[in-house]
Design a protein around this motif. Structure first.
Motif, short mmCIF file in Angstrom:
data_model
loop_
_atom_site.label_atom_id
_atom_site.label_comp_id
_atom_site.label_asym_id
_atom_site.label_seq_id
_atom_site.Cartn_x
_atom_site.Cartn_y
_atom_site.Cartn_z
N LEU A 104 37.96 43.32 44.88
CA LEU A 104 38.92 42.90 43.88
C LEU A 104 39.31 44.06 42.97
O LEU A 104 38.46 44.81 42.48
CB LEU A 104 38.34 41.77 43.02
CG LEU A 104 38.31 40.37 43.63
CD1 LEU A 104 37.75 39.38 42.63
CD2 LEU A 104 39.71 39.94 44.06
N HIS A 105 40.60 44.22 42.76
CA HIS A 105 41.14 45.15 41.79
C HIS A 105 42.15 44.39 40.94
O HIS A 105 42.47 43.23 41.23
CB HIS A 105 41.80 46.35 42.48
CG HIS A 105 40.85 47.20 43.25
ND1 HIS A 105 40.37 46.83 44.50
CD2 HIS A 105 40.27 48.39 42.97
CE1 HIS A 105 39.54 47.76 44.94
NE2 HIS A 105 39.47 48.72 44.04
N TYR A 106 42.65 45.04 39.90
CA TYR A 106 43.53 44.33 38.98
C TYR A 106 44.81 45.12 38.72
O TYR A 106 44.77 46.33 38.49
CB TYR A 106 42.79 44.07 37.65
CG TYR A 106 41.59 43.19 37.86
CD1 TYR A 106 41.70 41.81 37.87
CD2 TYR A 106 40.33 43.76 38.10
CE1 TYR A 106 40.60 41.00 38.10
CE2 TYR A 106 39.23 42.96 38.34
CZ TYR A 106 39.37 41.58 38.34
OH TYR A 106 38.29 40.79 38.58
N ARG A 123 38.79 44.99 34.59
CA ARG A 123 39.65 44.48 33.53
C ARG A 123 38.87 44.32 32.23
O ARG A 123 39.04 43.36 31.49
CB ARG A 123 40.31 43.16 33.93
CG ARG A 123 39.38 42.02 34.27
CD ARG A 123 40.19 40.74 34.43
NE ARG A 123 39.33 39.61 34.74
CZ ARG A 123 39.78 38.35 34.74
NH1 ARG A 123 41.05 38.09 34.46
NH2 ARG A 123 38.96 37.35 35.02
N GLU A 173 47.58 40.48 33.64
CA GLU A 173 46.91 41.14 34.76
C GLU A 173 46.63 40.11 35.85
O GLU A 173 46.34 38.94 35.56
CB GLU A 173 45.63 41.85 34.31
CG GLU A 173 44.41 40.98 34.12
CD GLU A 173 44.53 39.99 32.96
OE1 GLU A 173 43.85 38.95 33.01
OE2 GLU A 173 45.30 40.27 32.02
N PHE A 229 44.81 39.76 40.02
CA PHE A 229 43.93 40.47 40.94
C PHE A 229 44.67 40.86 42.20
O PHE A 229 45.60 40.19 42.64
CB PHE A 229 42.70 39.60 41.28
CG PHE A 229 42.99 38.46 42.20
CD1 PHE A 229 42.95 38.63 43.59
CD2 PHE A 229 43.30 37.20 41.71
CE1 PHE A 229 43.22 37.59 44.44
CE2 PHE A 229 43.57 36.15 42.56
CZ PHE A 229 43.53 36.35 43.93
N ARG A 283 43.43 42.18 46.14
CA ARG A 283 42.30 42.45 47.03
C ARG A 283 42.65 43.64 47.90
O ARG A 283 43.55 43.57 48.74
CB ARG A 283 41.96 41.23 47.87
CG ARG A 283 40.64 41.35 48.62
CD ARG A 283 40.25 40.05 49.27
NE ARG A 283 39.94 39.02 48.30
CZ ARG A 283 38.78 38.89 47.68
NH1 ARG A 283 37.79 39.76 47.93
NH2 ARG A 283 38.58 37.92 46.82
#
Length: 237
Positions: free
Chosen positions: A93-95, A115, A84, A86, A88
């Motif tokens: 922040l997302h994964y 996560r 995984e 990150f 942006r």
């Protein structure tokens, strides 16, 4: 899709032939081109349209082509690498979760806001439901979320945790990073998921892994993946 001529096939409601639409989608996903650059290439060939039309084509038909490629792909390898990274999106922040087999073929991706263990289990469920197959070995980094999901959903599978053994998955993020920079980041989770799901399948299918093939096998694979006419190609699979 049987009984038609690819060069003259059309989609209801679209004035351009299917071959031109598939060519535009192919250009956008296989190469690091912007929508305006694809528009320029088509204009040089006497095809006048706007980049917004290409955007709509890629959104609709990219997902359609990727879905057909996903259905017709061969059985994956028996070793899966999960990783995984990150993303942006909108300042947050997302994964991006990604799974590949030992040959580097992308099995699936999922964009999530976390996560943790729940996110890992969600990705495992999506992966197993889409493939209907379990691997012999699973390779991940030392993120604890993987261990929780692994013990609950694939306890019979061998599990290795190593940041070095997992380079196969980490390297598969490179095309995503290039497109993220070229697109000046994704605007929403939905947009990232939609684009990356299509991009992973189309990009990988039309980029045969040269290091795994003999010269003869590579030439055959290139001949089987014609430049751009995915409609005709999918019809022959």
């Amino acid at each position: 899709m049987v009984g038609w001529t690819p060069e003259h096939a059309t989609y209801p409601g679209y004035r351009f032939p299917a071959a031109i639409i598939s060519y535009a989608v192919w250009l956008y996903h296989v190469f690091g081109l912007s929508l305006r650059e694809v528009e320029l290439i088509l204009a040089e060939r006497g095809i006048g349209l706007t980049h917004e039309s290409i955007r709509q084509w890629c959104r609709k038909f990219g997902a359609e082509f990727a879905g057909k490629l996903r259905q017709r792909r061969p059985k994956p390898g028996d070793t899966w690498h999960l990783d995984e990274v990150f993303l942006r999106i909108g300042g947050e922040l997302h994964y991006l979760w990604r799974a590949v087999d030992q040959h580097g073929v992308v099995l699936d991706i999922l964009v999530q806001g976390r996560r943790n263990a729940a996110a890992a289990k969600c990705f495992f469920k999506r992966l197993l439901a889409g493939l209907k197959y379990k691997p012999r070995r699973l390779v991940t980094d030392d993120l604890r979320s993987y261990r929780v999901a692994y013990r609950e959903m694939m306890p019979e599978v061998k599990h290795r945790t190593s940041r070095y053994l997992n380079n196969r998955a980490k390297n598969s993020h490179r095309p995503t990073r290039r497109r993220e920079r070229q697109m000046r980041r994704f605007k929403s989770i939905e947009q990232a998921q939609r684009f990356l799901s299509s991009h992973a399948m189309i990009y990988g299918h039309f980029r045969p892994r040269r290091h795994l093939m003999t010269a003869r096998q590579y030439r055959h694979a290139r001949a089987e993946c014609p430049s751009g006419n995915m409609v005709s190609h999918l019809n022959r699979l």
